[in-house]
Design a protein around this motif. Structure first.
Motif, PDB file in Angstrom:
ATOM      1  N   MET A  18       0.827  -1.336   0.044  1.00 19.25           N
ATOM      2  CA  MET A  18       0.078   0.135   0.087  1.00 19.25           C
ATOM      3  C   MET A  18       0.779   1.331   0.001  1.00 19.25           C
ATOM      4  O   MET A  18       0.431   2.405   0.183  1.00 19.25           O
ATOM      5  N   LEU A  19       2.183   1.260   0.139  1.00 20.35           N
ATOM      6  CA  LEU A  19       3.059   2.172  -0.123  1.00 20.35           C
ATOM      7  C   LEU A  19       2.977   2.845   1.230  1.00 20.35           C
ATOM      8  O   LEU A  19       3.111   4.303   1.336  1.00 20.35           O
ATOM      9  N   TRP A  20       2.744   2.270   2.413  1.00 16.06           N
ATOM     10  CA  TRP A  20       2.531   3.134   3.586  1.00 16.06           C
ATOM     11  C   TRP A  20       3.853   3.037   4.316  1.00 16.06           C
ATOM     12  O   TRP A  20       4.180   1.855   4.938  1.00 16.06           O
ATOM     13  N   LYS A  21       4.951   3.667   3.898  1.00 18.43           N
ATOM     14  CA  LYS A  21       6.090   3.354   4.406  1.00 18.43           C
ATOM     15  C   LYS A  21       6.570   3.318   5.789  1.00 18.43           C
ATOM     16  O   LYS A  21       7.212   2.335   6.369  1.00 18.43           O
ATOM     17  N   PRO A  22       5.953   4.233   6.824  1.00 16.87           N
ATOM     18  CA  PRO A  22       6.100   4.073   8.055  1.00 16.87           C
ATOM     19  C   PRO A  22       5.802   2.658   8.712  1.00 16.87           C
ATOM     20  O   PRO A  22       6.446   1.895   9.410  1.00 16.87           O
ATOM     21  N   LEU A  23       4.503   2.217   8.231  1.00 12.66           N
ATOM     22  CA  LEU A  23       4.098   0.696   8.710  1.00 12.66           C
ATOM     23  C   LEU A  23       5.190  -0.215   8.113  1.00 12.66           C
ATOM     24  O   LEU A  23       5.626  -1.114   8.864  1.00 12.66           O
ATOM     25  N   GLY A  24       5.400  -0.289   6.724  1.00  9.69           N
ATOM     26  CA  GLY A  24       6.461  -1.209   6.247  1.00  9.69           C
ATOM     27  C   GLY A  24       7.820  -1.301   6.887  1.00  9.69           C
ATOM     28  O   GLY A  24       8.552  -2.219   7.400  1.00  9.69           O
ATOM     29  N   LEU A  25       8.321  -0.049   7.018  1.00  9.45           N
ATOM     30  CA  LEU A  25       9.757   0.093   7.648  1.00  9.45           C
ATOM     31  C   LEU A  25       9.696  -0.362   9.068  1.00  9.45           C
ATOM     32  O   LEU A  25      10.540  -0.770   9.467  1.00  9.45           O
ATOM     33  N   SER A  26       8.722   0.261   9.885  1.00  2.98           N
ATOM     34  CA  SER A  26       8.654  -0.195  11.229  1.00  2.98           C
ATOM     35  C   SER A  26       8.220  -1.473  11.627  1.00  2.98           C
ATOM     36  O   SER A  26       8.790  -2.236  12.655  1.00  2.98           O
ATOM     37  N   MET A  27       7.914  -2.442  10.641  1.00  2.51           N
ATOM     38  CA  MET A  27       7.625  -3.683  11.012  1.00  2.51           C
ATOM     39  C   MET A  27       8.886  -4.671  10.606  1.00  2.51           C
ATOM     40  O   MET A  27       8.868  -5.729  10.840  1.00  2.51           O
ATOM     41  N   ILE A  28       9.984  -4.098   9.996  1.00  2.41           N
ATOM     42  CA  ILE A  28      11.034  -5.029   9.804  1.00  2.41           C
ATOM     43  C   ILE A  28      11.808  -5.529  11.026  1.00  2.41           C
ATOM     44  O   ILE A  28      12.163  -6.729  11.197  1.00  2.41           O
ATOM     45  N   VAL A  29      12.153  -4.458  11.837  1.00  2.00           N
ATOM     46  CA  VAL A  29      12.750  -4.918  13.181  1.00  2.00           C
ATOM     47  C   VAL A  29      11.878  -6.115  13.846  1.00  2.00           C
ATOM     48  O   VAL A  29      12.442  -7.245  14.340  1.00  2.00           O
ATOM     49  N   PRO A  30      10.733  -5.771  14.337  1.00  2.00           N
ATOM     50  CA  PRO A  30      10.044  -7.028  14.875  1.00  2.00           C
ATOM     51  C   PRO A  30       9.970  -8.180  14.254  1.00  2.00           C
ATOM     52  O   PRO A  30       9.919  -9.303  14.683  1.00  2.00           O
ATOM     53  N   THR A  31       9.911  -8.220  12.788  1.00  2.00           N
ATOM     54  CA  THR A  31       9.662  -9.461  12.071  1.00  2.00           C
ATOM     55  C   THR A  31      10.867 -10.151  12.023  1.00  2.00           C
ATOM     56  O   THR A  31      10.788 -11.218  12.222  1.00  2.00           O
ATOM     57  N   LEU A  32      12.084  -9.293  11.874  1.00  2.00           N
ATOM     58  CA  LEU A  32      13.267  -9.916  11.711  1.00  2.00           C
ATOM     59  C   LEU A  32      13.510 -10.549  13.207  1.00  2.00           C
ATOM     60  O   LEU A  32      14.448 -11.481  13.246  1.00  2.00           O
ATOM     61  N   THR A  33      13.471  -9.819  14.168  1.00  2.00           N
ATOM     62  CA  THR A  33      14.009 -10.108  15.612  1.00  2.00           C
ATOM     63  C   THR A  33      13.242 -11.369  16.058  1.00  2.00           C
ATOM     64  O   THR A  33      13.779 -12.177  16.420  1.00  2.00           O
ATOM     65  N   ILE A  34      11.678 -11.602  15.895  1.00  2.00           N
ATOM     66  CA  ILE A  34      11.171 -12.577  16.044  1.00  2.00           C
ATOM     67  C   ILE A  34      11.628 -13.976  15.175  1.00  2.00           C
ATOM     68  O   ILE A  34      11.852 -14.967  15.693  1.00  2.00           O
ATOM     69  N   ALA A  35      12.182 -13.770  13.989  1.00  2.00           N
ATOM     70  CA  ALA A  35      12.558 -14.835  13.058  1.00  2.00           C
ATOM     71  C   ALA A  35      13.742 -15.211  13.808  1.00  2.00           C
ATOM     72  O   ALA A  35      14.114 -16.386  13.779  1.00  2.00           O
ATOM     73  N   LEU A  36      14.993 -14.379  14.183  1.00  2.00           N
ATOM     74  CA  LEU A  36      16.095 -14.700  14.826  1.00  2.00           C
ATOM     75  C   LEU A  36      15.838 -15.444  16.164  1.00  2.00           C
ATOM     76  O   LEU A  36      16.475 -16.210  16.191  1.00  2.00           O
TER      77      LEU A  36
END
Length: 119
Positions: A18-36
């Motif tokens: 949806m090109l909602w940059k704040p949402l997309g960018l802010s979800m990188i850290v929690p997504t990657l952290t939980i995957a790790l």
């Protein structure tokens, strides 16, 4: 934790779509952290480790690709015909190589060890 991981991943990709940059960018850290964290917790099981490492690299590649589009260097040429977006292939292929190693080397090795143990 695994279910929350999926929620963060979906929110990240919805933000990207949806090109909602704040949402997309802010979800990188929690997504990657939980995957790790999931990868670390399953490190003693080789099959789980391989698959979870592949997921970590997939999320990394996916996140890099999203960032490249958001910032606008996805179509910028890096070398020859290779663009900024194409650099996402490095973590994608890294995950693929991990899985290929598991299925072509590690799993057959485990299968042979099981057969020897049952003799």
């Amino acid at each position: 934790m695994e279910n929350m991981h999926i929620v963060f991943w979906l929110l990240k990709d919805i933000g990207w779509c949806m090109l909602w940059k704040p949402l997309g960018l802010s979800m990188i850290v929690p997504t990657l952290t939980i995957a790790l964290i999931i990868t670390w917790r399953t490190r003693s099981m080789k099959a789980e480790l391989a698959h979870n490492l592949a997921i970590v690299f997939w999320i990394s590649a996916n996140s890099y690709w999203m960032i490249s589009e958001f910032i606008g260097f996805d179509t910028a040429r890096v070398w020859g015909e290779i663009t900024g977006k194409h650099l996402a292939l490095i973590p994608f292929f890294t995950g693929l190589v991990i899985l290929l190693y598991y299925y072509l080397v590690q799993k057959p090795r485990e299968h042979r060890a099981e057969q020897v143990a049952t003799l």
